[in-house]
Enzyme design. Structure first.
Site, PDB file in Angstrom:
ATOM      1  N   HIS A  33       0.861  -1.196   0.000  1.00  0.00           N
ATOM      2  CA  HIS A  33       0.000   0.000   0.000  1.00  0.00           C
ATOM      3  C   HIS A  33       0.891   1.237   0.000  1.00  0.00           C
ATOM      4  CE1 HIS A  33      -3.684   2.182   2.032  1.00  0.00           C
ATOM      5  NE2 HIS A  33      -3.036   2.976   1.196  1.00  0.00           N
ATOM      6  N   HIS A  47       1.352   4.955  -2.343  1.00  0.00           N
ATOM      7  CA  HIS A  47       0.987   5.871  -3.432  1.00  0.00           C
ATOM      8  C   HIS A  47       2.264   6.541  -3.919  1.00  0.00           C
ATOM      9  CE1 HIS A  47      -3.310   5.593  -2.277  1.00  0.00           C
ATOM     10  NE2 HIS A  47      -2.801   5.421  -1.062  1.00  0.00           N
ATOM     11  N   ASP A  54       1.969   3.914   2.883  1.00  0.00           N
ATOM     12  CA  ASP A  54       0.934   4.781   2.315  1.00  0.00           C
ATOM     13  C   ASP A  54       1.522   5.975   1.552  1.00  0.00           C
ATOM     14  OD1 ASP A  54      -1.691   5.396   1.722  1.00  0.00           O
ATOM     15  OD2 ASP A  54      -2.260   6.010   3.741  1.00  0.00           O
ATOM     16  N   ASP A  55       1.879   7.030   2.265  1.00  0.00           N
ATOM     17  CA  ASP A  55       2.460   8.238   1.649  1.00  0.00           C
ATOM     18  C   ASP A  55       3.661   8.663   2.493  1.00  0.00           C
ATOM     19  OD1 ASP A  55       0.197   8.974  -0.387  1.00  0.00           O
ATOM     20  OD2 ASP A  55      -0.819   8.570   1.503  1.00  0.00           O
ATOM     21  N   HIS A  91      -9.622   1.376  -0.896  1.00  0.00           N
ATOM     22  CA  HIS A  91      -9.488   2.001   0.427  1.00  0.00           C
ATOM     23  C   HIS A  91     -10.872   1.976   1.087  1.00  0.00           C
ATOM     24  CE1 HIS A  91      -5.704   3.425  -1.136  1.00  0.00           C
ATOM     25  NE2 HIS A  91      -5.455   4.207  -0.105  1.00  0.00           N
ATOM     26  N   GLU A 117     -10.984   3.575   6.393  1.00  0.00           N
ATOM     27  CA  GLU A 117      -9.924   4.454   6.931  1.00  0.00           C
ATOM     28  C   GLU A 117     -10.635   5.521   7.759  1.00  0.00           C
ATOM     29  OE1 GLU A 117      -7.850   6.694   3.900  1.00  0.00           O
ATOM     30  OE2 GLU A 117      -6.158   7.192   5.224  1.00  0.00           O
TER      31      GLU A 117
HETATM   32  N1  HPA Z   1      -6.312   7.568   1.665  1.00  0.00           N
HETATM   33  C1  HPA Z   1      -7.054   7.917   0.626  1.00  0.00           C
HETATM   34  N2  HPA Z   1      -6.545   8.413  -0.483  1.00  0.00           N
HETATM   35  C2  HPA Z   1      -5.221   8.562  -0.574  1.00  0.00           C
HETATM   36  C3  HPA Z   1      -4.409   8.223   0.465  1.00  0.00           C
HETATM   37  C4  HPA Z   1      -4.979   7.678   1.642  1.00  0.00           C
HETATM   38  O1  HPA Z   1      -4.318   7.342   2.628  1.00  0.00           O
HETATM   39  N3  HPA Z   1      -3.148   8.485   0.056  1.00  0.00           N
HETATM   40  C5  HPA Z   1      -3.226   8.972  -1.197  1.00  0.00           C
HETATM   41  N4  HPA Z   1      -4.488   9.020  -1.586  1.00  0.00           N
HETATM   42 ZN    ZN Z   2      -3.623   4.875   0.735  1.00  0.00          ZN
END
Ligand code: HPA
Ligand code: ZN
Length: 343
Positions: A20, A22, A281-282, A200, A203
């Site tokens: 996971h 991006h 994630d990021d 997703h 969250e």
């Molecule tokens: N959640 C939803 N969209 C996203 C995320 C995330 O953590 N990171 C990049 N786009």
């Molecule tokens: Zn994500």
């Protein structure tokens, strides 16, 4: 019993898979400024420090606003290549051996950057990493859920000449008020094209959204999934389907999905036998790549060696790799745990 220091070292050394991630979320401020300069784009922030100071988020939307601004400096194939390669170099140094990465084509198409430019830059870097280090990969095209299903369909049309390079489709961006069912038809088309599906869900959104991901989109994997734990029937269903959850501890902390790493539900997920995995994630926005995520769980949640092993194993098992390749990686993982038992 290993000491905490030994566990930290084991977490760094063990082979890992990231499921996971991006690519646009790997944009380190230094690289963002460098690419902005060469593309003669002026960022809203005057300096790297000023940009970094803006990395304070109270929810997902706060982050997304900055994330879309950041990615807007990507114009040319070489920009996508450089961004992707910088991430791959970083995680190679952290003993990540397999990656399954998202990109957000609509975030670039709307700025006039063609699908071809994006995917060529990204896959050239992934192929180079595979040649150089044997790193394996899968590529996931993600739809932006704040946009319409029609826009997702248009993106799928643009993707069709490149389907040999795309393994799966995802659904990301603002979760609240954009439930999975909004995209039921386009994901059906993706399934028919043989693409895997990961979404997703849970969250920020309620358990109902996770149910929709399962029952309407028929997902192969769930990204995040934290809020599934609020519904015992739902967790039982995820368990029954043996779905992998791609959990992101530092992301959850930064976006206030959890109030501390200590209170993160990942250990509870493991106790429930769910296939939880650790992901970043990021990472450029959330304070760390794979090793920093494991590190935070070890130091703040007293993650045990068994839990560490299970998380790493779940990632290889949940990866979209052949049975043979999974067996090779699991052997490597087992060897790293055995070696550390002797030392
Ligand atoms: N959640 C939803 N969209 C996203 C995320 C995330 O953590 N990171 C990049 N786009
Ligand atoms: Zn994500």
């Amino acid at each position: 019993m290993r000491t905490q220091t030994e566990l930290l070292s084991l977490a760094e050394r063990m082979p890992k898979a990231e499921l996971h991630l991006h690519l646009e979320g790997t944009f380190e401020p230094e690289k963002m400024f460098q690419i902005a300069e060469r593309n003669q784009i002026t960022l809203k922030y005057k300096s790297i420090d000023e940009l970094k100071a803006a990395y304070q988020f109270t929810n997902l939307q706060d982050f997304l606003d900055l994330y879309y601004q950041g990615m807007s400096v990507l114009l040319k194939e070489v920009d996508f290549y450089d961004l992707t390669m910088a991430y791959l170099e970083k995680v190679h140094s952290q003993n990540v051996v397999h990656v399954e990465v998202f990109f957000d084509p609509q975030g670039h198409l709307e700025r006039g950057v063609s699908f071809e430019i994006q995917i060529n830059g990204i896959t050239k870097a992934l192929d180079d990493a595979q040649k150089k280090w044997g790193m394996t990969y899968r590529l996931i095209m993600s739809f932006l859920r704040h946009l319409s299903e029609e826009s997702a369909f248009e993106t799928l049309e643009l993707a069709k000449p490149f389907l040999n390079k795309i393994d799966a489709v995802g659904l990301d961006s603002s979760e609240l008020n954009h439930p999975p069912q909004k995209f039921s038809r386009v994901f059906q088309s993706c399934k028919e094209l043989g693409l895997k599906i990961t979404v997703h869900a849970g969250e920020e959104g309620p358990p109902e959204y996770v149910w929709q991901a399962l029952d309407i989109l028929n997902v192969d994997r769930i990204d995040h999934g934290n809020r599934a734990l609020e519904d015992t029937q739902l967790t039982a269903e995820i368990l029954k389907r043996r779905l992998t959850l791609t959990v992101c501890p530092l992301s959850n902390l930064k976006l206030c999905v959890v109030d501390s790493i200590k209170n993160h539900p990942i250990q509870k997920m493991l106790r429930l036998n769910l296939n939880a995995t650790v992901n970043s994630d990021d990472p450029a926005y959330f304070g760390g790549y794979m090793n920093e995520n494991f590190n935070s769980l070890i130091t703040e949640s007293n993650l045990t060696e068994d839990e560490l092993y299970q998380l790493a194993k779940n990632a290889f098992e949940g990866a979209w790799l052949s049975r043979e390749q999974k067996a090779i990686y699991l052997d490597m993982l087992n060897a790293s745990f055995k070696a550390s038992a002797i030392s």
